[in-house]
Design a protein around this motif. Structure first.
Motif, PDB file in Angstrom:
ATOM      1  N   SER B 275      63.475  49.685  74.076  1.00 21.05           N
ATOM      2  CA  SER B 275      64.224  48.668  73.330  1.00 21.05           C
ATOM      3  C   SER B 275      65.695  49.045  73.233  1.00 21.05           C
ATOM      4  O   SER B 275      66.565  48.170  73.241  1.00 21.05           O
ATOM      5  CB  SER B 275      63.620  48.452  71.950  1.00 21.05           C
ATOM      6  OG  SER B 275      63.609  49.660  71.248  1.00 21.05           O
ATOM      7  N   GLU B 278      67.168  47.980  76.488  1.00 20.80           N
ATOM      8  CA  GLU B 278      67.250  46.518  76.491  1.00 20.80           C
ATOM      9  C   GLU B 278      68.487  46.059  75.730  1.00 20.80           C
ATOM     10  O   GLU B 278      69.199  45.157  76.157  1.00 20.80           O
ATOM     11  CB  GLU B 278      65.986  45.968  75.815  1.00 20.80           C
ATOM     12  CG  GLU B 278      65.750  44.505  76.057  1.00 20.80           C
ATOM     13  CD  GLU B 278      65.083  44.281  77.402  1.00 20.80           C
ATOM     14  OE1 GLU B 278      64.908  43.141  77.757  1.00 20.80           O
ATOM     15  OE2 GLU B 278      64.742  45.272  78.097  1.00 20.80           O
ATOM     16  N   ARG B 279      68.741  46.709  74.608  1.00 24.68           N
ATOM     17  CA  ARG B 279      69.850  46.293  73.763  1.00 24.68           C
ATOM     18  C   ARG B 279      71.193  46.707  74.364  1.00 24.68           C
ATOM     19  O   ARG B 279      72.157  45.962  74.297  1.00 24.68           O
ATOM     20  CB  ARG B 279      69.680  46.910  72.376  1.00 24.68           C
ATOM     21  CG  ARG B 279      70.760  46.456  71.405  1.00 24.68           C
ATOM     22  CD  ARG B 279      70.284  46.545  69.982  1.00 24.68           C
ATOM     23  NE  ARG B 279      69.047  45.816  69.762  1.00 24.68           N
ATOM     24  CZ  ARG B 279      68.466  45.683  68.573  1.00 24.68           C
ATOM     25  NH1 ARG B 279      69.006  46.248  67.530  1.00 24.68           N
ATOM     26  NH2 ARG B 279      67.350  45.024  68.433  1.00 24.68           N
TER      27      ARG B 279
END
Lengths: 270, 287
Positions: B275, B278-279
């Motif tokens: 994540s 992804e960010r």
């Protein structure tokens, strides 16, 4: 092979006019010739169009003029290409600075996948402009020269990939012009563009006359007729590209000398 | 136009295959949570992060601090990536842009073989060569450093092969354009190829990091497995994976459930990594 300074002085007229001249230039890949025994003089500050059917060595010829042929494995160039009287194939010749002096635009626009600004500053930095004010000034001037400044000035840091095809091609031209070349080579620069973008790019190319020596490969005969000062016909003969006829554009189209030129211009062949 | 019968069959089959792949991760996660639940419920998350030590065999009254294992896993992975990413990317650049054709071919094959060596062999080599070598400088030898070095070697091929493939997939037109502008090779690589291939290289690094986080056998063999938060490269450490592998054989009931919490923590780390990537990764420009 190379002319001595003595000879240069003997024929000042000829060398003053020719920006590029080739003598006995041949290009071969493995065992086949792409181009054989080509003699051609390109006058300074003019536009020369190279026409002819596909696969007759026009692009190969362009690539010999900035030694992009060096990138192709198995490609051999013989004969000589002189830029301002100097043989660019002599050993020790500075190829990187040659390519600054002889810019090239490709058929398919190929901006780098970087920002619009970076597309211009990267080559400028490589060729010695480090000062950021100078970089900004040259970037703006180059984009203005190709009529792109007003379209992109607010998004110089966006990716060049979001531009339209015509804008990308003008960016590529700006990128080459920013380096202050003497010669600009264009390999079918309009053929991947829609008609409107094509017209814009064509006007831009026509405006390069006098400031630059321009050589353009085109399949569009009307385009050659509109913008070129001289036109050269290439043809495939005995399996190799050959130069058939070179003439001032008006004469090339109205009074072609060679049988193939007559047929090609009238649309009977090619 | 309605889809033909063949199309419907294909769509159904593809959907089923996709559901199996997607369902596997959900099932594994659910299994971990179910098995870890007794320990989580009775001990509570806070004690897994704040207890004074790791003595899970004593039942609910034992000690359940997973922080040393979390720290060990993060430290050994970070150390490995710090070594493997530069080495892998540089080797990909060498292979792609500098090595002669024959050398680059052989080099690629060697890297591929490196990727295929079983982890227990790496561990074995680390134990008999690397650990004694480190012992000469600072005993006990089995340490964070040994683990990071071995892991780096193990994930290097992943980084190198994926970086090489990202560089290889760049269109030829970029390089023609660069050459036509008189850009030198170093500038072309540094300012054009690397930025253009960055998403692919980044993806390779994420895969390699996930592999390093989950690697068990080799780190178990060279890291010493002492439960402590490392304060130097030469400290022995225990990773979450080693924790499970070492104790699962004899763990019963509550202890067993506590080990599943280890597994869950590891999954959490991987999830966190993905994540975060992804960010942080820039949105691709549309064309």
């Amino acid at each position: 092979m190379s002319a001595s300074p003595r000879e240069t002085l003997d024929s000042p007229q000829k060398l003053q006019d020719a920006c590029i001249s080739t003598e006995g230039l041949s290009v071969s890949y493995a065992k086949s010739y792409a181009l054989r025994d080509l003699h051609l003089e390109i006058p300074r500050g003019s536009i020369t169009a190279l026409v002819g059917p596909s696969g007759c060595g026009k692009s190969s010829f362009l690539k010999t003029l900035n030694r992009l042929t060096d990138l192709i494995t198995g490609c051999r160039v013989t004969g000589s290409v002189r830029l301002d009287g100097e043989d660019i194939y002599q050993s020790g010749f500075d190829v990187l600075s040659l390519r600054r002096r002889v810019g090239m635009i490709f058929q398919k626009p190929n901006p780098f996948p970087l920002s619009i600004r970076r597309n211009l500053t990267l080559p400028l930095e490589e060729h010695g402009t480090q000062d950021s004010a100078a970089l900004a000034a040259k970037t703006e001037a180059a984009l203005r020269d190709v009529g792109l400044w007003d379209e992109v000035k607010d998004r110089l840091d966006s990716s060049a990939m979001i531009l339209s095809g015509g804008q990308q091609q003008r960016l590529c031209i700006a990128r080459a012009l920013a380096l202050g070349p003497e010669v600009v080579l264009l390999d079918e620069p309009c053929s991947a563009l829609d008609p409107l973008s094509s017209a814009v790019v064509e006007d831009l190319i026509a405006s390069l006359r006098e400031s630059y020596t321009v050589i353009i490969v085109t399949h569009n005969l009307s385009q050659a007729r509109r913008i070129a000062d001289q036109t050269a016909l290439f043809w495939l003969e005995n399996g190799a590209g050959t130069l058939i006829e070179t003439a001032p554009t008006e004469q090339f189209f109205s009074q072609p000398q060679h049988r193939l030129t007559k047929e090609y211009v009238s649309g009977a062949r090619g | 136009m309605s889809p033909s019968r063949g199309d419907r069959w294909l769509a159904g089959a593809l959907g089923l295959a996709a559901a199996l792949a997607g369902g596997a991760i959900v099932l594994i996660l659910a299994f971990l949570v179910i098995e870890a639940w007794p320990a989580l419920r009775q001990v509570g998350l806070s004690r897994f992060l704040g207890d004074s030590g790791w003595l899970p065999a004593a039942g609910p009254d034992g000690n359940f601090n997973l922080v040393p294992m979390l720290a060990g896993t993060v430290a050994v992975t970070a150390g490995a990536m710090l070594l493997a990413v530069p080495a892998g990317v540089i080797s990909a650049i060498f292979c792609r842009y500098y090595a002669p054709l024959g050398v680059s071919h052989i080099y690629r094959r060697l890297i591929e073989v490196l990727a295929g060596i079983p982890s227990v062999v790496y561990g074995f080599w680390g134990l008999v060569v690397l650990v004694p070598w480190i012992t000469r400088f600072r005993p006990p030898g089995q340490s964070l450093l040994a683990g990071a070095l071995i892991l780096a070697l193990m994930v290097l091929p992943t980084v190198a092969l994926l970086a090489e493939s990202a560089l290889r997939s760049l269109p030829r037109s970029y390089f023609e354009g660069a050459a036509a502008l008189g850009l030198g090779r170093f500038t072309t690589v540094r300012s054009l190829a690397l930025p253009a291939a960055a998403p692919g290289i980044g993806a390779g690094c994420v895969l390699a990091t996930a592999r390093a986080l989950g690697e068990t056998m080799a780190v178990l063999m060279v890291c010493g497995n002492v439960v402590q938060v490392p304060t130097s490269f030469f400290d022995p450490i225990r990773t979450l994976t080693a924790n499970i592998a070492l104790e699962m054989a004899y763990a019963t009931q509550f202890h067993r459930s506590a080990l599943f919490v280890s597994g869950l923590a590891l999954m959490g780390l991987v999830g966190l990594l993905i994540s975060a990537v992804e960010r942080l990764s820039p949105k691709p420009a549309y064309e």
